[in-house]
Design a protein around this motif. Structure first.
Motif, mmCIF file in Angstrom:
data_model
loop_
_atom_site.group_PDB
_atom_site.id
_atom_site.type_symbol
_atom_site.label_atom_id
_atom_site.label_comp_id
_atom_site.label_asym_id
_atom_site.label_seq_id
_atom_site.Cartn_x
_atom_site.Cartn_y
_atom_site.Cartn_z
ATOM 1 N N ASN A 179 0.753 -1.222 0.041
ATOM 2 C CA ASN A 179 0.156 -0.173 0.178
ATOM 3 C C ASN A 179 0.956 1.379 -0.049
ATOM 4 O O ASN A 179 0.329 2.246 -0.572
ATOM 5 C CB ASN A 179 -0.893 0.063 1.266
ATOM 6 N N THR A 180 1.928 1.277 0.628
ATOM 7 C CA THR A 180 2.995 2.450 0.595
ATOM 8 C C THR A 180 3.492 2.703 -0.695
ATOM 9 O O THR A 180 3.618 3.747 -1.164
ATOM 10 C CB THR A 180 4.041 2.181 1.782
ATOM 11 N N LEU A 181 4.176 1.456 -1.352
ATOM 12 C CA LEU A 181 4.477 1.716 -2.613
ATOM 13 C C LEU A 181 3.519 2.139 -3.571
ATOM 14 O O LEU A 181 3.827 2.845 -4.411
ATOM 15 C CB LEU A 181 5.031 0.200 -3.084
ATOM 16 N N ARG A 182 2.272 1.858 -3.369
ATOM 17 C CA ARG A 182 1.318 2.328 -4.456
ATOM 18 C C ARG A 182 0.975 3.749 -4.040
ATOM 19 O O ARG A 182 0.731 4.494 -5.138
ATOM 20 C CB ARG A 182 -0.086 1.705 -4.059
ATOM 21 N N ALA A 183 0.821 4.194 -2.783
ATOM 22 C CA ALA A 183 0.921 5.461 -2.611
ATOM 23 C C ALA A 183 2.022 6.624 -3.192
ATOM 24 O O ALA A 183 1.721 7.712 -3.613
ATOM 25 C CB ALA A 183 0.758 5.850 -0.979
ATOM 26 N N ALA A 184 3.116 5.861 -3.041
ATOM 27 C CA ALA A 184 4.325 6.425 -3.682
ATOM 28 C C ALA A 184 4.173 6.418 -5.062
ATOM 29 O O ALA A 184 4.404 7.646 -5.575
ATOM 30 C CB ALA A 184 5.638 5.750 -2.986
ATOM 31 N N ALA A 185 3.994 5.657 -5.907
ATOM 32 C CA ALA A 185 3.748 5.674 -7.153
ATOM 33 C C ALA A 185 2.846 6.721 -7.649
ATOM 34 O O ALA A 185 2.725 7.195 -8.575
ATOM 35 C CB ALA A 185 3.179 4.051 -7.830
ATOM 36 N N GLU A 186 1.713 6.781 -6.929
ATOM 37 C CA GLU A 186 0.644 7.961 -7.426
ATOM 38 C C GLU A 186 1.166 9.150 -7.440
ATOM 39 O O GLU A 186 0.929 10.298 -8.190
ATOM 40 C CB GLU A 186 -0.342 7.826 -6.507
ATOM 41 N N ARG A 187 2.267 9.442 -6.822
ATOM 42 C CA ARG A 187 3.098 10.864 -6.569
ATOM 43 C C ARG A 187 4.207 10.839 -7.047
ATOM 44 O O ARG A 187 5.199 11.776 -6.968
ATOM 45 C CB ARG A 187 2.955 11.233 -5.126
ATOM 46 N N GLY A 188 4.951 9.492 -7.621
ATOM 47 C CA GLY A 188 6.546 9.675 -7.819
ATOM 48 C C GLY A 188 7.340 10.060 -6.755
ATOM 49 O O GLY A 188 8.263 10.580 -7.172
ATOM 50 N N LEU A 189 7.036 9.342 -5.645
ATOM 51 C CA LEU A 189 7.850 9.509 -4.654
ATOM 52 C C LEU A 189 8.764 8.245 -4.316
ATOM 53 O O LEU A 189 7.995 7.110 -4.363
ATOM 54 C CB LEU A 189 6.971 9.762 -3.293
ATOM 55 N N PRO A 190 9.877 8.616 -3.562
ATOM 56 C CA PRO A 190 10.563 7.330 -2.916
ATOM 57 C C PRO A 190 9.798 6.800 -1.627
ATOM 58 O O PRO A 190 8.963 7.514 -1.138
ATOM 59 C CB PRO A 190 11.801 8.038 -2.502
ATOM 60 N N THR A 191 10.228 5.689 -1.269
ATOM 61 C CA THR A 191 9.397 5.145 0.010
ATOM 62 C C THR A 191 10.518 5.078 1.241
ATOM 63 O O THR A 191 11.813 4.796 0.948
ATOM 64 C CB THR A 191 8.932 3.884 -0.061
ATOM 65 N N VAL A 192 10.115 5.227 2.429
ATOM 66 C CA VAL A 192 10.949 5.062 3.587
ATOM 67 C C VAL A 192 10.104 4.269 4.743
ATOM 68 O O VAL A 192 8.868 4.484 4.862
ATOM 69 C CB VAL A 192 11.275 6.230 4.268
ATOM 70 N N LEU A 193 10.766 3.116 5.227
ATOM 71 C CA LEU A 193 10.145 2.292 6.290
ATOM 72 C C LEU A 193 10.818 2.639 7.505
ATOM 73 O O LEU A 193 12.045 2.581 7.584
ATOM 74 C CB LEU A 193 10.485 0.820 5.920
ATOM 75 N N VAL A 194 9.950 3.095 8.466
ATOM 76 C CA VAL A 194 10.551 3.574 9.819
ATOM 77 C C VAL A 194 10.450 2.258 10.793
ATOM 78 O O VAL A 194 9.129 1.824 10.861
ATOM 79 C CB VAL A 194 9.908 4.459 10.412
ATOM 80 N N THR A 195 11.329 1.697 11.404
ATOM 81 C CA THR A 195 11.084 0.566 12.286
ATOM 82 C C THR A 195 11.942 1.221 13.432
ATOM 83 O O THR A 195 12.767 2.165 13.520
ATOM 84 C CB THR A 195 11.605 -0.710 11.941
ATOM 85 N N PHE A 196 11.605 0.112 14.723
ATOM 86 C CA PHE A 196 12.349 0.631 16.023
ATOM 87 C C PHE A 196 13.231 -0.581 16.554
ATOM 88 O O PHE A 196 12.730 -1.587 16.118
ATOM 89 C CB PHE A 196 11.230 0.868 16.847
ATOM 90 N N ASP A 197 14.315 0.000 17.103
ATOM 91 C CA ASP A 197 15.058 -1.086 17.798
ATOM 92 C C ASP A 197 15.752 -0.629 19.099
ATOM 93 O O ASP A 197 16.317 0.761 19.072
ATOM 94 C CB ASP A 197 16.404 -1.199 16.988
ATOM 95 N N PRO A 198 15.593 -1.044 20.290
ATOM 96 C CA PRO A 198 15.054 -2.355 20.499
ATOM 97 C C PRO A 198 13.439 -2.298 20.354
ATOM 98 O O PRO A 198 12.655 -1.271 20.182
ATOM 99 C CB PRO A 198 15.361 -2.972 21.906
ATOM 100 N N HIS A 199 12.698 -3.576 20.581
ATOM 101 C CA HIS A 199 11.272 -3.521 20.407
ATOM 102 C C HIS A 199 10.678 -2.460 21.632
ATOM 103 O O HIS A 199 11.235 -2.663 22.828
ATOM 104 C CB HIS A 199 10.707 -4.795 20.852
ATOM 105 N N PRO A 200 9.849 -1.524 21.221
ATOM 106 C CA PRO A 200 9.297 -0.742 22.195
ATOM 107 C C PRO A 200 8.542 -1.437 23.547
ATOM 108 O O PRO A 200 8.922 -0.795 24.555
ATOM 109 C CB PRO A 200 8.104 -0.040 21.331
ATOM 110 N N ALA A 201 8.083 -2.445 23.439
ATOM 111 C CA ALA A 201 7.770 -3.173 24.572
ATOM 112 C C ALA A 201 8.853 -3.491 25.647
ATOM 113 O O ALA A 201 8.420 -3.359 26.863
ATOM 114 C CB ALA A 201 6.739 -4.309 24.218
ATOM 115 N N ARG A 202 9.949 -3.795 25.228
ATOM 116 C CA ARG A 202 11.046 -4.079 25.892
ATOM 117 C C ARG A 202 11.410 -2.961 26.721
ATOM 118 O O ARG A 202 11.841 -3.116 27.943
ATOM 119 C CB ARG A 202 12.017 -4.705 24.973
ATOM 120 N N VAL A 203 11.463 -1.830 26.317
ATOM 121 C CA VAL A 203 12.007 -0.613 26.690
ATOM 122 C C VAL A 203 11.010 -0.180 27.871
ATOM 123 O O VAL A 203 11.147 0.259 28.753
ATOM 124 C CB VAL A 203 12.125 0.401 25.705
ATOM 125 N N LEU A 204 9.567 -0.344 27.484
ATOM 126 C CA LEU A 204 8.548 0.167 28.172
ATOM 127 C C LEU A 204 8.353 -0.789 29.301
ATOM 128 O O LEU A 204 7.507 -0.368 30.338
ATOM 129 C CB LEU A 204 7.401 0.305 27.534
#
Length: 271
Positions: free
Chosen positions: A45-70
């Protein structure tokens, strides 16, 4: 020279790695542990949204797992390393992966501050795609509606994607971990879209030393592959600790001692 190197780097370790002249982009956010079929649908779905506007894509992830820190009472055993997570995301077509260190300081950010610091000032998001159950900000105060409201203020669109079902449940990392705890590696494979795999170092006693906190199936015997070579896998649990070990059993162990091997679980053989 430094700016060019940052622009070519496909994995950013924190916002300081994002080039100042990075263009508008489509962003998706989540832990993405395992990059299962539900995550792949979100990325599509992100790639589709990017293609509609000719944009690059970025995936944001977290390390370590948030539940471990919390300190939340949740199973946070890792279905994939950050490196493997990034590899799969790129294989699916993502242009850049931004790994945010999940610190107590990040956990204290309110939704508006997170959006301004991460999505607007650093990533220059034009489109943001998240799961329908996405929450963010201090104590999970923000949700998709919050993101949509803040996006209208800052000039980006928000798309909430419904979760994908699998085997009568939501396709989630929690579901995959539950399958592994039962030893049902076939159900885990269906949710992941591929066999569950771990990486480790081959030792002299035919064991694979894996990182602490790696998700393994329940103790038992499994048919599998080690670096593409058919093996019998034995998961054992130490009576003196909560840790588990992984043993390879086959006539010709693949790889040299001390070498990193990728192990895939194909089918349960019994306990």
């Amino acid at each position: 020279m430094v700016r060019d190197a940052l622009r070519q780097r496909t994995v950013w370790r924190g916002l300081s790695d994002v080039p100042a002249d990075w263009p508008s982009c489509a962003v998706t956010i989540g832990v993405f542990d395992g990059v299962h079929r539900g995550h792949a649908w979100l990325i599509e779905n992100t790639l589709r949204a990017a293609a509609e506007r000719g944009l690059p894509t970025v995936l944001v992830t977290f390390d370590p797992h948030p539940a471990r820190v919390l300190g939340l009472p949740r199973d946070t055993s890792a279905l994939s390393s950050i490196e493997r997570r990034a590899d799969i995301a790129r294989e699916l077509g993502v242009d850049r992966v931004c790994v945010l260190p999940f610190t107590p300081e990040l956990a204290r950010m309110g939704p508006a501050e997170f959006v301004e610091n991460v999505l607007v000032n650093a990533l220059h998001a034009s489109s943001v795609v998240v799961g329908a159950n996405f929450t963010f900000g201090h104590r999970g105060a923000g949700d998709v509606a919050t993101l949509r409201h803040l996006g209208a203020r800052h000039g980006f669109t928000t798309r909430g994607v419904h979760l994908m079902p699998t085997d009568g449940a939501e396709c989630s990392s929690t579901h995959v971990r539950g399958c592994l705890r039962r030893g049902d590696v076939l159900a885990a494979s269906r949710a992941l879209g591929r066999p569950h795999e771990v990486e480790g170092v081959l030792t002299s006693d035919h064991e694979v030393a894996i990182s602490e906190g790696t998700a393994l199936p329940r103790p038992g015997r499994y048919a599998g592959l080690a670096s593409g070579h058919p093996v019998e896998l034995v998961v054992t649990s130490s009576p003196r600790s909560d840790s588990e070990t992984l043993e390879l059993q086959c006539p010709d162990i693949p790889g040299a001692l001390g070498e990193t091997v990728r192990v895939q679980f194909l089918e349960q053989r019994g306990t």
